[in-house]
Structures are given as C-alpha cells and as structure tokens.
Enzyme design. Structure first.
Site, PDB file in Angstrom:
ATOM      1  N   ALA A  60      30.423  31.562  83.714  1.00  0.00           N
ATOM      2  CA  ALA A  60      31.093  33.043  83.191  1.00  0.00           C
ATOM      3  C   ALA A  60      32.118  33.707  83.836  1.00  0.00           C
ATOM      4  CB  ALA A  60      29.717  33.705  83.013  1.00  0.00           C
ATOM      5  N   ARG A 101      34.783  30.925  73.980  1.00  0.00           N
ATOM      6  CA  ARG A 101      33.428  30.240  74.411  1.00  0.00           C
ATOM      7  C   ARG A 101      32.136  32.124  73.705  1.00  0.00           C
ATOM      8  NH1 ARG A 101      31.695  26.987  79.822  1.00  0.00           N
ATOM      9  NH2 ARG A 101      29.629  26.236  77.956  1.00  0.00           N
ATOM     10  N   GLN A 204      26.443  19.379  84.754  1.00  0.00           N
ATOM     11  CA  GLN A 204      27.160  20.680  85.917  1.00  0.00           C
ATOM     12  C   GLN A 204      26.777  20.444  87.219  1.00  0.00           C
ATOM     13  OE1 GLN A 204      26.265  21.349  83.035  1.00  0.00           O
ATOM     14  NE2 GLN A 204      27.671  23.155  81.996  1.00  0.00           N
ATOM     15  N   ASP A 245      24.774  33.673  82.476  1.00  0.00           N
ATOM     16  CA  ASP A 245      26.490  34.431  81.434  1.00  0.00           C
ATOM     17  C   ASP A 245      26.198  35.571  81.224  1.00  0.00           C
ATOM     18  OD1 ASP A 245      26.018  30.986  81.514  1.00  0.00           O
ATOM     19  OD2 ASP A 245      28.532  31.472  80.908  1.00  0.00           O
ATOM     20  N   LYS A 256      22.424  28.558  81.136  1.00  0.00           N
ATOM     21  CA  LYS A 256      22.136  27.593  81.160  1.00  0.00           C
ATOM     22  C   LYS A 256      21.080  26.711  80.415  1.00  0.00           C
ATOM     23  CE  LYS A 256      25.027  25.362  80.856  1.00  0.00           C
ATOM     24  NZ  LYS A 256      25.558  25.176  79.669  1.00  0.00           N
TER      25      LYS A 256
HETATM   26  O1  MRU Z   1      28.613  26.370  80.003  1.00  0.00           O
HETATM   27  P1  MRU Z   1      29.134  26.465  81.738  1.00  0.00           P
HETATM   28  O2  MRU Z   1      29.374  25.338  82.530  1.00  0.00           O
HETATM   29  O3  MRU Z   1      29.968  27.847  81.206  1.00  0.00           O
HETATM   30  O4  MRU Z   1      27.701  27.175  82.367  1.00  0.00           O
HETATM   31  C1  MRU Z   1      27.369  27.660  83.344  1.00  0.00           C
HETATM   32  C2  MRU Z   1      26.241  28.811  83.922  1.00  0.00           C
HETATM   33  O5  MRU Z   1      25.490  28.931  83.141  1.00  0.00           O
HETATM   34  C3  MRU Z   1      26.760  29.561  84.704  1.00  0.00           C
HETATM   35  O6  MRU Z   1      25.076  28.839  85.324  1.00  0.00           O
HETATM   36  C4  MRU Z   1      26.683  30.673  84.444  1.00  0.00           C
HETATM   37  O7  MRU Z   1      28.336  30.914  83.728  1.00  0.00           O
HETATM   38  C5  MRU Z   1      27.066  31.307  85.938  1.00  0.00           C
HETATM   39  S1  MRU Z   1      28.271  30.481  86.681  1.00  0.00           S
HETATM   40  C6  MRU Z   1      27.564  32.078  88.137  1.00  0.00           C
END
Ligand code: MRU
Length: 361
Positions: A60, A101, A204, A245, A256
């Site tokens: 995010a 997104r 991830q 997010d 996530k």
């Molecule tokens: O789909 P992504 O990889 O962008 O998802 C990221 C996440 O869900 C993280 O946990 C969230 O963005 C926090 S990052 C500091």
C-alpha cells in the site's frame, strides 16, 4: 538491489525499492524477485500505472509513493506540451493512476495530497510537486521507524512472530510497517524467529519477505499458509504482525487474503494480533470494512504456478486478493501517531483528530 537504506548494522535496513531519478522513477521489479534484482524505470504516469497494476511495485504505501512521483512526471509532461491547460489535461493521468489498484487507500491518499497543491501552482509545476512527492516518501520511512519503535515495545524477549504477505522495504518507502516492527524488535533481541506465510497465490511471503529477511540476516522460516494455526497451537508464535491496505473508520482492516484466517486463529489461541499501518492507510470515509473495495485478480494466478498449470484443466478459480478482518479481532493497531488498543470507531477518531498518541483500552 537498490541499496539506499541506512546501513547501521543494528537497524537491519539496507533495502530500498523506489528511487526518484528526476526524470523517472526507478522501481525494483518485484515480479522477478528473489531470482533476479532488476530495475524498471517508469518515465510517465502511464508507465507507473502499469507498474502498479502489474505488481512491479506493490504494497500500500509503495503504491502511494510511486503514484506521487507519477504525478510529477505527468505534470511536467502536460506543462511542457500545453502550459495553458496542463491542470485540466492532468486529470486523465490522475484517473488512470487512481484506477490502477482498488484496495490500498494510500494510492488515493497520495494523489489527493499531490492534487491539493495544484490550484496554487503558477509556472513550471515540477519543482513544487517533486518536493511534495519526496516529502511523502520521506515521511513514510519516518513513520515506519516510529511504528517500529512503538510495535517492538510490545514484544517480549524470546518471541516467535508470524507475518503475512510482504510489508517491508519493498512494500513501503523503506523499512516497512509490520516488517519494520519485526526489524526493530529483532535488533533489540526480542525476536528469535520469524515465521513467514508463503501468501498464496502471488507468494509475497516466499518471494519477498523471505528474501528481505535473508538479506538482513534475520532468521526466517517459511510456512505454508495452512500451517499457521498449527504453528500457533505448537506455541511457536507470540504475535501475529501484519500490515494493512486500508483501515476503516471502525477499525476493520483490509489486508492480503488470509489475514482474516490468521486473526481468527490468533484469537482462538489467545495470541496477540498486531496491525501496523501509517495513518495514510486509514480511511475515515469507509464506515466499516464492507465499504472497502476488494480487488479480485485473474484466476490464472491460482490455476498456474510459476507459469506451469497446476490445476485440473477446466477448473475455474476465484481469486479475491484481500480480505477484511473485523476490528474486534485486532489486539492493537500501531500507527506513527500512537498505538490504539482494541480499535473502535471512537479510538480511531481520537487518534486521527488529536494527531498524537491514541487512547488505549
Ligand atoms: O497485493 P499486494 O502485494 O500489494 O498486497 C500487499 C499487502 O497486503 C500488504 O500487507 C499491505 O499493503 C501493507 S504493506 C506495508
């Protein structure tokens, strides 16, 4: 890799994934990690939007920072091609970026912050906007250091912690949210081992979090997402620590996919569930989690693994990539302004209006 971080050995902070070049933004291509640390230079808002959509840059805060730099690129281009109408012309770029997104509110937050400067601008907009984008970037890193301190103070020596997705330097301006807390707590000797969920389907955890921790020399054990409850049962985990997010006004947390299951398991096993997120991830306009748009990505992310088909031919797929954890399952929300224990609407409102440490239970 972009080694732009602070190299203090006690900070475990050597990785940076976003760099402003003046005429473009350099991004560590997260699709290619851990096998290859290569960079992509985005030179226009369209290219940055594509990089966000395609997960070259993800997480995010990192999405928001990249979008802020994209506004600098777009405003420069629009101003050079039509100085009289650049402000209106820019709207199409902002719309493209905004749509890249849907779930991470940091994207809209950063665009709105950049946008707030535009009415007052006269002449070349680039110097002012570049300064503001850099400020957004620097403030994010500073927030992460602060959250690292606040979150680490809650972790007892000798702890095992479990984290999900990637919330580190790769997902932010640098250092990380949940992974920032883990970095600081490890530096203080509070953490013995980090369990990182693989984070299916995009991996991830396996590809990015394990890579970051190995790079920093922090001991990490990768686990299948489905092993998390068993790890808790076996007493290996003292805290589950995740990012966000978007946090709704009542404390519901979009993060996530799989975060909600972790929160349920943590509650059942009496384990603390810590959400670490800067206030740029808090969306007071979303009354609760049901107001947060949840991105669904293509089913091929599930049906294929490293380009190879793994599912029975003909099977469909459903791939929501975020879920919502109800506020009642959150033990603490750590922000750069303070820690909110058992978040509620009133406590979050107080955090956001005071701009100083939040009330606790
Ligand atoms: O789909 P992504 O990889 O962008 O998802 C990221 C996440 O869900 C993280 O946990 C969230 O963005 C926090 S990052 C500091």
């Amino acid at each position: 890799m972009i080694k732009g971080g602070y190299m203090h050995s006690n900070r475990y902070d050597s990785i940076r994934a976003i760099r402003w070049l003046g005429n473009g933004v350099e991004l560590l291509d997260q699709r290619r990690l851990p096998g290859e640390a290569s960079y992509l230079v985005a030179k226009s808002a369209t290219e940055v939007a594509a990089a966000i959509r395609d997960m070259v840059v993800r997480g995010a805060p990192a999405i928001g920072i990249s979008a802020a730099y994209a506004v600098v690129l777009a405003s420069g281009e629009r101003f050079r091609s039509s100085p009289a109408s650049w402000k209106q012309d820019l709207e199409v770029d902002l719309a493209t970026l905004r749509a890249a997104r849907p779930t991470a509110v940091n994207l809209a937050w950063a665009l709105d912050r950049m946008l707030s400067h535009i009415p007052e601008l006269e002449g070349d907009p680039v110097p002012t906007l570049a300064r503001e984008a850099k400020r957004i970037h620097d403030e994010d890193v500073a927030a992460n250091y602060r959250m690292g301190e606040l979150g680490a103070a809650l972790i007892e020596p000798g702890s095992g912690v479990l984290t999900h997705c990637n919330t580190g330097s790769l997902a932010t301006g640098g250092y990380g949210t949940a992974l920032g807390v883990i970095r600081t707590a490890f530096a203080r000797g509070a953490i013995e081992r980090v369990f990182a969920d693989e984070t299916r389907p995009w991996l991830q955890g396996a590809r990015l979090t394990a890579w970051e921790l190995v790079e920093e020399g922090i001991p990490v054990s990768l686990i299948a997402d489905s092993a998390a409850a068993y790890a808790m049962r076996r007493g290996k985990v003292s805290w589950v620590i995740v990012g966000a997010d978007r946090v709704a006004a009542n404390g519901d947390v979009a993060n996530k996919i799989g975060t909600y299951s972790l929160a349920l398991s943590a509650r059942y096993h009496g384990i603390g569930f810590m959400v670490v997120a800067p206030t740029s991830s808090i969306d007071l306009a979303a009354t609760d989690g049901s107001a947060i748009p949840i991105e669904a990505r293509g089913a091929e992310e599930l049906l294929r693994f490293a380009e190879r088909p793994v599912a029975a031919t003909g099977a469909g797929g459903w791939n929501p990539v975020f879920d919502v954890t109800p506020a009642e399952l959150v033990s603490v929300l750590v922000t750069e302004r303070g820690v909110v224990t058992e978040p509620t609407e009133a406590r979050i409102a107080s955090l956001m209006s005071a701009g100083s440490p939040a009330p606790s239970a």
